[in-house]
Design a protein around this motif. Structure first.
Motif, PDB file in Angstrom:
ATOM      1  N   ALA A   1       0.838  -1.204   0.000  1.00  0.00           N
ATOM      2  CA  ALA A   1       0.000   0.000   0.000  1.00  0.00           C
ATOM      3  C   ALA A   1       0.873   1.256   0.000  1.00  0.00           C
ATOM      4  O   ALA A   1       0.544   2.255  -0.655  1.00  0.00           O
ATOM      5  CB  ALA A   1      -0.927  -0.005   1.211  1.00  0.00           C
ATOM      6  N   ALA A   2       2.003   1.210   0.703  1.00  0.00           N
ATOM      7  CA  ALA A   2       2.904   2.362   0.741  1.00  0.00           C
ATOM      8  C   ALA A   2       3.470   2.654  -0.643  1.00  0.00           C
ATOM      9  O   ALA A   2       3.608   3.819  -1.037  1.00  0.00           O
ATOM     10  CB  ALA A   2       4.031   2.110   1.737  1.00  0.00           C
ATOM     11  N   ALA A   3       3.791   1.609  -1.389  1.00  0.00           N
ATOM     12  CA  ALA A   3       4.315   1.792  -2.750  1.00  0.00           C
ATOM     13  C   ALA A   3       3.256   2.403  -3.666  1.00  0.00           C
ATOM     14  O   ALA A   3       3.538   3.318  -4.444  1.00  0.00           O
ATOM     15  CB  ALA A   3       4.802   0.465  -3.310  1.00  0.00           C
ATOM     16  N   LYS A   4       2.039   1.910  -3.575  1.00  0.00           N
ATOM     17  CA  LYS A   4       0.957   2.450  -4.396  1.00  0.00           C
ATOM     18  C   LYS A   4       0.704   3.918  -4.054  1.00  0.00           C
ATOM     19  O   LYS A   4       0.480   4.752  -4.944  1.00  0.00           O
ATOM     20  CB  LYS A   4      -0.315   1.631  -4.201  1.00  0.00           C
ATOM     21  CG  LYS A   4      -0.255   0.230  -4.800  1.00  0.00           C
ATOM     22  CD  LYS A   4      -1.562  -0.523  -4.566  1.00  0.00           C
ATOM     23  CE  LYS A   4      -1.497  -1.924  -5.166  1.00  0.00           C
ATOM     24  NZ  LYS A   4      -2.753  -2.682  -4.909  1.00  0.00           N
ATOM     25  N   ASP A   5       0.732   4.226  -2.778  1.00  0.00           N
ATOM     26  CA  ASP A   5       0.518   5.608  -2.351  1.00  0.00           C
ATOM     27  C   ASP A   5       1.634   6.509  -2.867  1.00  0.00           C
ATOM     28  O   ASP A   5       1.369   7.632  -3.309  1.00  0.00           O
ATOM     29  CB  ASP A   5       0.456   5.669  -0.826  1.00  0.00           C
ATOM     30  CG  ASP A   5       0.291   7.086  -0.308  1.00  0.00           C
ATOM     31  OD1 ASP A   5      -0.864   7.539  -0.213  1.00  0.00           O
ATOM     32  OD2 ASP A   5       1.313   7.744  -0.019  1.00  0.00           O
ATOM     33  N   TYR A   6       2.877   6.020  -2.827  1.00  0.00           N
ATOM     34  CA  TYR A   6       3.979   6.868  -3.282  1.00  0.00           C
ATOM     35  C   TYR A   6       3.899   7.109  -4.783  1.00  0.00           C
ATOM     36  O   TYR A   6       4.165   8.219  -5.259  1.00  0.00           O
ATOM     37  CB  TYR A   6       5.331   6.268  -2.899  1.00  0.00           C
ATOM     38  CG  TYR A   6       6.413   7.326  -2.830  1.00  0.00           C
ATOM     39  CD1 TYR A   6       6.407   8.267  -1.810  1.00  0.00           C
ATOM     40  CD2 TYR A   6       7.385   7.425  -3.804  1.00  0.00           C
ATOM     41  CE1 TYR A   6       7.365   9.271  -1.746  1.00  0.00           C
ATOM     42  CE2 TYR A   6       8.350   8.426  -3.753  1.00  0.00           C
ATOM     43  CZ  TYR A   6       8.331   9.344  -2.722  1.00  0.00           C
ATOM     44  OH  TYR A   6       9.265  10.350  -2.678  1.00  0.00           O
TER      45      TYR A   6
ATOM     46  N   PRO B   1      11.591   1.618 -15.111  1.00  0.00           N
ATOM     47  CA  PRO B   1      10.916   2.472 -16.093  1.00  0.00           C
ATOM     48  C   PRO B   1      10.967   3.955 -15.737  1.00  0.00           C
ATOM     49  O   PRO B   1      11.243   4.793 -16.603  1.00  0.00           O
ATOM     50  CB  PRO B   1       9.486   1.930 -16.099  1.00  0.00           C
ATOM     51  CG  PRO B   1       9.647   0.483 -15.766  1.00  0.00           C
ATOM     52  CD  PRO B   1      10.743   0.456 -14.745  1.00  0.00           C
ATOM     53  N   ILE B   2      10.715   4.306 -14.474  1.00  0.00           N
ATOM     54  CA  ILE B   2      10.735   5.717 -14.101  1.00  0.00           C
ATOM     55  C   ILE B   2      12.163   6.205 -13.869  1.00  0.00           C
ATOM     56  O   ILE B   2      12.494   7.344 -14.202  1.00  0.00           O
ATOM     57  CB  ILE B   2       9.834   5.982 -12.874  1.00  0.00           C
ATOM     58  CG1 ILE B   2       9.680   7.490 -12.645  1.00  0.00           C
ATOM     59  CG2 ILE B   2      10.334   5.292 -11.629  1.00  0.00           C
ATOM     60  CD1 ILE B   2       8.603   7.849 -11.639  1.00  0.00           C
TER      61      ILE B   2
ATOM     62  N   VAL C   1       6.541   2.583  -8.787  1.00  0.00           N
ATOM     63  CA  VAL C   1       7.088   2.328  -7.449  1.00  0.00           C
ATOM     64  C   VAL C   1       6.698   0.923  -7.036  1.00  0.00           C
ATOM     65  O   VAL C   1       5.529   0.547  -7.122  1.00  0.00           O
ATOM     66  CB  VAL C   1       6.553   3.339  -6.411  1.00  0.00           C
ATOM     67  CG1 VAL C   1       7.209   3.097  -5.050  1.00  0.00           C
ATOM     68  CG2 VAL C   1       6.796   4.776  -6.869  1.00  0.00           C
ATOM     69  N   ALA C   2       7.676   0.137  -6.619  1.00  0.00           N
ATOM     70  CA  ALA C   2       7.431  -1.240  -6.182  1.00  0.00           C
ATOM     71  C   ALA C   2       7.823  -1.373  -4.714  1.00  0.00           C
ATOM     72  O   ALA C   2       8.448  -0.493  -4.132  1.00  0.00           O
ATOM     73  CB  ALA C   2       8.217  -2.220  -7.042  1.00  0.00           C
ATOM     74  N   SER C   3       7.456  -2.511  -4.133  1.00  0.00           N
ATOM     75  CA  SER C   3       7.779  -2.743  -2.730  1.00  0.00           C
ATOM     76  C   SER C   3       8.401  -4.117  -2.553  1.00  0.00           C
ATOM     77  O   SER C   3       8.285  -4.999  -3.408  1.00  0.00           O
ATOM     78  CB  SER C   3       6.521  -2.629  -1.863  1.00  0.00           C
ATOM     79  OG  SER C   3       5.638  -3.716  -2.118  1.00  0.00           O
TER      80      SER C   3
ATOM     81  N   ARG D   1      10.632  -2.233   2.259  1.00  0.00           N
ATOM     82  CA  ARG D   1      11.024  -0.996   1.581  1.00  0.00           C
ATOM     83  C   ARG D   1      10.101  -0.717   0.393  1.00  0.00           C
ATOM     84  O   ARG D   1       9.407  -1.607  -0.083  1.00  0.00           O
ATOM     85  CB  ARG D   1      12.460  -1.119   1.039  1.00  0.00           C
ATOM     86  CG  ARG D   1      13.507  -1.388   2.079  1.00  0.00           C
ATOM     87  CD  ARG D   1      14.803  -1.862   1.430  1.00  0.00           C
ATOM     88  NE  ARG D   1      15.862  -2.015   2.427  1.00  0.00           N
ATOM     89  CZ  ARG D   1      17.042  -1.409   2.397  1.00  0.00           C
ATOM     90  NH1 ARG D   1      17.344  -0.620   1.371  1.00  0.00           N
ATOM     91  NH2 ARG D   1      17.931  -1.595   3.334  1.00  0.00           N
ATOM     92  N   ILE D   2      10.191   0.521  -0.100  1.00  0.00           N
ATOM     93  CA  ILE D   2       9.618   0.858  -1.397  1.00  0.00           C
ATOM     94  C   ILE D   2      10.734   1.437  -2.254  1.00  0.00           C
ATOM     95  O   ILE D   2      11.712   1.979  -1.733  1.00  0.00           O
ATOM     96  CB  ILE D   2       8.435   1.840  -1.287  1.00  0.00           C
ATOM     97  CG1 ILE D   2       8.879   3.196  -0.714  1.00  0.00           C
ATOM     98  CG2 ILE D   2       7.318   1.244  -0.454  1.00  0.00           C
ATOM     99  CD1 ILE D   2       7.780   4.264  -0.737  1.00  0.00           C
TER     100      ILE D   2
END
Length: 250
Positions: free
Chosen positions: A116-121, A187-188, A168-170, A181-182
């Protein structure tokens, strides 16, 4: 075509700090003239200290137009000793007037849920770049490298090396603590205008040699850029490079 790596060797970390001050200040100035702001992502480790040593006293910088992201972050509280944000805060952010709303941190409510933290970031990045689904182009990624050749939280042999469908991945199995971690994904990272590695110490010399001279596909060796791919190395980090590789000695 992939950017041709530009290898700069310096005699000391102090020399790197001075060169980094000039390079980042000029990159920020050009970005602000072009788009009205400067977007930069930071790594952890020794990089914030090297970056801030001279830069924090540079009076010519329009700090109010900077936007700070983190190339990776540990899923910990922002005041935790392992936090990359805390390093940046102590070394740079506490000393310069970058608006707090321009500093994009991991969501503290989500540090117990790395996915969820990765998706939020990723959503924070999307919002910062106008809400478009188009791949953002960060002006400058400031990156480090581990002795194993990892960058961000992209480690040798890890499944995240092949992630291409998210920005962003985790992970919860980092070989370095803390495990959760995230991280930005290739790609980015590779869509940045400039990717600049800042590397000091002979503990990184083997990895640098493998990536630059032997073209091994270690995680840091998979980094490209839309514009420039640059390495700032001190004598220790550059100690095992072939002489013909070093086109720039500063």
């Amino acid at each position: 075509m992939p950017a041709t790596p530009e290898i700069f060797r310096f005699s000391s970390s102090d020399d790197i700090s001075r060169a980094l001050d000039h390079f980042v200040a000029e990159t920020a100035r050009a970005a602000i003239a072009r788009s009205g702001r400067f977007t930069v992502s930071l790594s952890g480790g020794s990089l914030p200290k090297t970056l801030a040593k001279n830069l924090k006293d540079n009076k010519s910088i329009e700090w109010s137009k900077w936007h700070i992201f983190f190339a990776d972050e540990r899923c910990v509280a922002l005041d935790h000793d392992e936090s990359n944000y805390l390093l940046a805060k102590q070394q740079l952010l506490d000393h310069v007037p970058i608006p707090a709303t321009h500093v994009y941190t991991i969501n503290q409510a989500l540090v117990q849920d790395h996915k969820a933290a990765a998706k939020d970031y990723a959503a924070q990045i999307k919002t910062a770049f106008g809400g478009s689904d188009a791949m953002p182009s960060i002006d400058l990624n400031l990156l480090g490298i581990g002795p194993d050749g990892h960058c961000c939280s992209l480690f040798p042999g890890h499944r995240l090396l092949d992630v291409a469908d998210v920005w962003v991945a985790s992970l919860d199995d980092s070989p370095k603590p803390p495990p959760s971690r995230i991280t930005l994904t290739y790609p980015i990272i590779n869509n940045a205008d400039i990717n600049l590695f800042v590397v000091t110490g002979d503990g990184k010399a083997d990895a640098i040699h493998k990536i630059v001279d032997q073209k091994e596909a270690l995680p840091s060796g998979r980094v490209q850029a839309k514009g420039r791919l640059i390495w700032f190395l001190d004598d220790g980090a550059a100690g095992k490079l072939n002489a013909s590789t070093l086109k720039y000695n500063l």
